[in-house]
Design a protein around this motif. Structure first.
Motif, short mmCIF file in Angstrom:
data_model
loop_
_atom_site.label_atom_id
_atom_site.label_comp_id
_atom_site.label_asym_id
_atom_site.label_seq_id
_atom_site.Cartn_x
_atom_site.Cartn_y
_atom_site.Cartn_z
N LEU A 6 4.35 14.10 4.26
CA LEU A 6 4.12 12.99 5.20
C LEU A 6 2.82 13.20 5.97
CD1 LEU A 6 7.69 12.33 6.60
CD2 LEU A 6 6.50 11.19 4.72
N GLY A 7 1.88 13.88 5.37
CA GLY A 7 0.61 14.16 6.02
C GLY A 7 0.62 15.56 6.57
N GLU A 61 7.00 4.84 3.28
CA GLU A 61 7.87 4.52 4.41
C GLU A 61 9.18 3.91 3.95
OE1 GLU A 61 6.99 2.40 8.62
OE2 GLU A 61 6.54 1.16 6.86
N ASN A 92 0.82 -1.21 0.00
CA ASN A 92 0.00 0.00 0.00
C ASN A 92 0.86 1.26 0.00
OD1 ASN A 92 0.68 0.82 2.67
ND2 ASN A 92 -0.93 -0.48 3.53
N ARG A 93 0.21 2.40 -0.26
CA ARG A 93 0.93 3.67 -0.40
C ARG A 93 1.76 4.00 0.84
NH1 ARG A 93 0.27 7.90 -4.01
NH2 ARG A 93 0.96 9.92 -3.25
N PHE A 94 1.21 3.77 2.02
CA PHE A 94 1.95 4.07 3.25
C PHE A 94 3.25 3.29 3.30
CE2 PHE A 94 3.17 3.09 7.60
CZ PHE A 94 3.29 4.37 8.12
N ARG A 95 3.21 2.01 3.00
CA ARG A 95 4.42 1.17 3.05
C ARG A 95 5.44 1.59 1.98
NH1 ARG A 95 3.90 -0.03 7.91
NH2 ARG A 95 2.31 -1.54 8.44
N ARG A 146 -0.96 15.11 -0.65
CA ARG A 146 -1.31 13.87 0.02
C ARG A 146 -0.03 13.14 0.44
NH1 ARG A 146 -4.01 11.22 -5.17
NH2 ARG A 146 -1.81 11.42 -5.63
N LEU A 147 -0.18 12.14 1.27
CA LEU A 147 0.95 11.33 1.70
C LEU A 147 1.75 10.86 0.49
CD1 LEU A 147 2.38 9.77 4.05
CD2 LEU A 147 0.95 7.84 3.39
N GLY A 148 3.06 11.16 0.49
CA GLY A 148 3.94 10.72 -0.57
C GLY A 148 4.06 11.67 -1.74
#
Length: 134
Positions: free
Chosen positions: A107-108, A8, A2-5, A87-89
């Motif tokens: 990062l948010g 990260e 997913n996008r978060f991973r 957005r994140l990323g």
């Protein structure tokens, strides 16, 4: 993944590299995120194009750009957005207290860039443009 991973892993990988103009600086951080979230290969395209800050500025001008905003608008084929739309990323362009533009990542609630001193976190007030990735 997913996008978060993805964000990260890409951030950890890029921040772990010792700072070096043209291969592991804020510009290349942004390029790595474009590649990670868009499946492109712009790191290969620009890696090694310069070795100093002055060289980076010359390389930007050689490509017909006076700012990182216009460069990424052309490279990503999109108009820049306001920082609050990031957005994140997403890739952002920051203007820091020294007046210089830096490439960063959303990062948010905060924005991170890579400097010669390492990771540097910033707020929305420092964002002058944002570009959606992925």
């Amino acid at each position: 993944m997913n996008r978060f991973r993805i964000v990260e892993a890409a951030l950890a990988r890029e921040l772990a590299k010792p700072y070096a103009y043209g291969s592991a600086d804020c510009f290349m951080l942004g390029c790595a995120f474009v590649d990670a979230l868009s499946g492109s290969s712009i790191v290969e395209k620009y890696c090694g194009a310069y070795r100093t800050l002055a060289g980076a500025q010359r390389a930007l001008r050689r490509r017909g750009h006076m700012s990182l905003v216009s460069f990424f608008a052309a490279e990503l084929e999109q108009e820049p957005k306001g920082g609050a739309e990031a957005r994140l990323g997403d890739l952002v362009i920051l203007r820091l207290s020294d007046g210089a533009e830096h490439v960063g990542i959303c990062l948010g609630g905060r924005f991170v860039t890579k400097t010669e001193r390492g990771r540097s976190d910033h707020g929305l007030a420092d964002v002058i443009a944002a570009f959606h990735l992925g």
